[in-house]
Scaffold this motif. Structure first.
Motif, mmCIF file in Angstrom:
data_model
loop_
_atom_site.group_PDB
_atom_site.id
_atom_site.type_symbol
_atom_site.label_atom_id
_atom_site.label_comp_id
_atom_site.label_asym_id
_atom_site.label_seq_id
_atom_site.Cartn_x
_atom_site.Cartn_y
_atom_site.Cartn_z
ATOM 1 N N VAL A 101 148.051 14.225 -22.705
ATOM 2 C CA VAL A 101 148.561 12.876 -23.247
ATOM 3 C C VAL A 101 150.011 12.598 -23.315
ATOM 4 O O VAL A 101 150.209 11.359 -22.911
ATOM 5 N N PRO A 102 150.934 13.402 -23.611
ATOM 6 C CA PRO A 102 152.277 13.045 -23.638
ATOM 7 C C PRO A 102 152.766 12.698 -22.374
ATOM 8 O O PRO A 102 153.546 11.808 -22.150
ATOM 9 N N ARG A 103 152.159 13.400 -21.411
ATOM 10 C CA ARG A 103 152.786 13.058 -19.814
ATOM 11 C C ARG A 103 152.087 11.536 -19.317
ATOM 12 O O ARG A 103 152.949 10.907 -18.823
ATOM 13 N N ALA A 104 150.899 11.323 -19.769
ATOM 14 C CA ALA A 104 150.395 9.950 -19.487
ATOM 15 C C ALA A 104 151.219 8.999 -20.390
ATOM 16 O O ALA A 104 151.131 7.698 -19.819
ATOM 17 N N ARG A 105 151.562 9.280 -21.723
ATOM 18 C CA ARG A 105 152.382 8.215 -22.416
ATOM 19 C C ARG A 105 153.602 8.008 -21.580
ATOM 20 O O ARG A 105 154.137 6.889 -21.726
ATOM 21 N N ALA A 106 154.218 9.156 -21.274
ATOM 22 C CA ALA A 106 155.492 8.738 -20.680
ATOM 23 C C ALA A 106 155.549 8.037 -19.567
ATOM 24 O O ALA A 106 156.399 6.986 -19.162
ATOM 25 N N ILE A 107 154.476 8.109 -18.695
ATOM 26 C CA ILE A 107 154.090 7.335 -17.437
ATOM 27 C C ILE A 107 153.965 5.879 -17.879
ATOM 28 O O ILE A 107 154.356 4.669 -17.252
ATOM 29 N N TRP A 108 153.197 5.524 -18.906
ATOM 30 C CA TRP A 108 153.029 4.288 -19.499
ATOM 31 C C TRP A 108 153.996 3.670 -19.711
ATOM 32 O O TRP A 108 154.229 2.606 -19.654
ATOM 33 N N GLU A 109 154.915 4.450 -20.534
ATOM 34 C CA GLU A 109 156.126 3.642 -20.872
ATOM 35 C C GLU A 109 157.120 3.555 -19.828
ATOM 36 O O GLU A 109 158.024 2.450 -19.704
ATOM 37 N N GLU A 110 157.008 4.142 -18.844
ATOM 38 C CA GLU A 110 157.952 4.151 -17.562
ATOM 39 C C GLU A 110 157.412 2.583 -16.718
ATOM 40 O O GLU A 110 158.031 2.040 -16.297
ATOM 41 N N ILE A 111 155.900 2.511 -16.743
ATOM 42 C CA ILE A 111 155.566 1.514 -16.109
ATOM 43 C C ILE A 111 156.014 0.079 -16.933
ATOM 44 O O ILE A 111 156.390 -1.064 -16.324
ATOM 45 N N LEU A 112 155.973 0.297 -18.189
ATOM 46 C CA LEU A 112 156.320 -0.860 -19.188
ATOM 47 C C LEU A 112 157.704 -1.120 -18.919
ATOM 48 O O LEU A 112 158.132 -2.280 -18.813
ATOM 49 N N ASN A 113 158.684 -0.275 -18.785
ATOM 50 C CA ASN A 113 160.162 -0.469 -18.705
ATOM 51 C C ASN A 113 160.516 -0.852 -17.368
ATOM 52 O O ASN A 113 161.521 -1.108 -17.108
ATOM 53 N N SER A 114 159.614 -0.930 -16.356
ATOM 54 C CA SER A 114 159.904 -1.351 -14.925
ATOM 55 C C SER A 114 159.563 -2.834 -14.700
ATOM 56 O O SER A 114 159.111 -3.370 -15.654
ATOM 57 N N SER A 115 159.464 -3.268 -13.609
ATOM 58 C CA SER A 115 159.212 -4.620 -13.090
ATOM 59 C C SER A 115 157.708 -4.651 -13.018
ATOM 60 O O SER A 115 157.238 -5.730 -12.615
ATOM 61 N N PHE A 116 157.043 -3.495 -13.008
ATOM 62 C CA PHE A 116 155.586 -3.592 -12.810
ATOM 63 C C PHE A 116 154.601 -4.015 -13.855
ATOM 64 O O PHE A 116 155.016 -4.039 -14.973
#
Length: 422
Positions: A101-116
């Motif tokens: 879960v922590p790794r999945a959450r980190a990727i989710w936040e990276e997607i949100l903070n990007s232009s995607f």
């Protein structure tokens, strides 16, 4: 003269162009030189390459290797490779579906903070992954993040979250999502509304269930939300289990006894509520009203009446019910036979069973076609329960009603006999 003018103009032109170049050079030398860090960043940005490693990550996910997928991600970062959206989505799902879960959450936040912009298919898979491992707080976080960053996706994502919370009895989280939608002036769609009512009917109190139904009916504005048959069944079961028959009849009237898409469900439920209270006059009145409204009684309707007549030893009414079924060519099932057997055996009139069964097909294969709602209110008779046990554990495969009745009567005879051991 003309030649002199020409040569003068040419010289003046050369002078003016020369002075203009000098000015430009002086201006360029006056400008401050860019810092070295900016030059390095420009040089490094040119070396970053966008890559698509989604097939590799998906392959690792199928083999349940989330740690190797994480190593690939770290290697991409160290090699100045920028993963595209497909790669990030595959990584996030790989981590979530394998419990990281922590790794999945980190990727989710990276997607949100990007232009995607996250797509609904990926969000749906992510919600399903969290639901399987019981991480409902992460589903709630996804809903809040979408509400803050991508409000145009909120309606669909909220519907997914409500369905997830509703199936798993997460009433508080579900209420938070509903309140969030109401605060933004977004009405529930049919899927979310049905999930809310179903959740309260299964996990909530009767009062909470009725409040949710009333609120959704009010918000729908007269028909925008259609309550599905499965949800109506859940509400009916809730009323029947708590023996709230009057409130059940009110609910059926509110839904509309004339709804043709539900068949005889509502009419049978009203008749069942009177049968469970053994209010025979009201039962007969509703039966006549059902036919007057243009609905044809089915097997469940007749079995509800037969069960009530059997338990009250109203043999004449029971015979009339069987005759009515015969006229309408409605084939009896195991419940119908059980009504007759229990009525006669319980009153020690088993010898008279032959009189009834002469006009019934005893050689049919036993089957139960009655709506299970009937058993929520009236339960199953003794012959019904005994026959189900025989059918489940018996060695034969070609059972008939005649054979089941023979086994049951022998068992009753042995049970009633008293053996004295000297």
């Amino acid at each position: 003269m003309a030649s002199l003018l020409k040569t003068g103009l040419i010289q003046s032109h050369h002078l003016s162009s020369r002075t203009h170049r000098i000015k430009l050079l002086s201006r360029s030398t006056d400008l401050p030189t860019p810092p070295i860090s900016r030059k390095l960043s420009r040089g490094s940005s040119r070396k970053i390459k966008v890559v698509d490693y989604a097939p590799l990550i998906e392959s690792l996910n199928r083999r349940r290797l989330p740690d190797q997928a994480h190593d690939v991600f770290i290697q991409m970062k160290s090699d100045n490779l920028l993963p595209n959206y497909r790669t990030l989505s595959a990584l996030m799902l790989c981590f979530a579906q394998n419990g990281s879960v922590p790794r999945a959450r980190a990727i989710w936040e990276e997607i949100l903070n990007s232009s995607f912009v996250p797509d609904l298919v990926t969000i749906s898979k992510l919600v399903s992954a969290y639901e399987k491992i019981g991480c409902f707080d992460e589903v709630a976080k996804i809903t809040k993040d979408v509400s803050a960053r991508h409000p145009n996706l909120l309606r669909v994502v909220s519907s997914l979250a409500i369905s997830c919370f509703g199936k798993n009895g997460q009433l508080e989280l579900m209420d938070d999502v509903v309140d969030e939608l109401e605060s933004k002036g977004i009405s529930l769609d049919s899927t979310a509304a049905n999930a809310v009512i179903r959740c309260y009917s299964v996990f909530g109190t009767l009062e909470k269930m009725e409040q949710a139904y009333g609120r959704i009916k009010k918000k729908s504005g007269g028909g925008a939300v259609m309550i599905e048959e499965g949800v109506i069944r859940c509400l009916l079961v809730a009323y029947l289990k708590r023996k709230k028959f009057y409130r059940l009849r009110e609910f059926c009237s509110d839904v509309g006894l004339g709804r043709r898409d539900l068949g005889n469900l509502l009419w049978n439920s009203v008749i069942l509520s009177y049968a469970a209270d053994f209010k025979m006059k009201s039962l007969q009145r509703e039966f006549i009203g059902m036919r007057g409204a243009g609905f044809s009684p089915d097997l469940t309707t007749f079995n509800i009446r037969a069960l009530a007549f059997s338990r009250m030893a109203l043999f004449w009414d029971l015979h009339l019910t069987l005759e009515h079924m015969r006229r309408l060519e409605i084939v009896p099932d195991l419940v119908t036979f059980g009504c007759v057997v229990d009525a006669y055996v319980d009153r020690r009139l088993a010898r008279n069973l032959e009189f009834v069964y002469n006009r019934m097909n005893l050689d049919d294969s036993p089957v139960v076609l009655t709506d299970p709602l009937v058993f929520e209110a009236l339960g199953k008779g003794d012959f019904h329960l005994s026959s189900e046990a025989v059918l489940e554990f018996g060695r034969r495969s070609n059972w008939t009603y005649r054979k089941l009745i023979g086994v049951y009567l022998k068992k009753k005879l042995r049970r009633d006999q008293v053996f004295w051991n000297y």
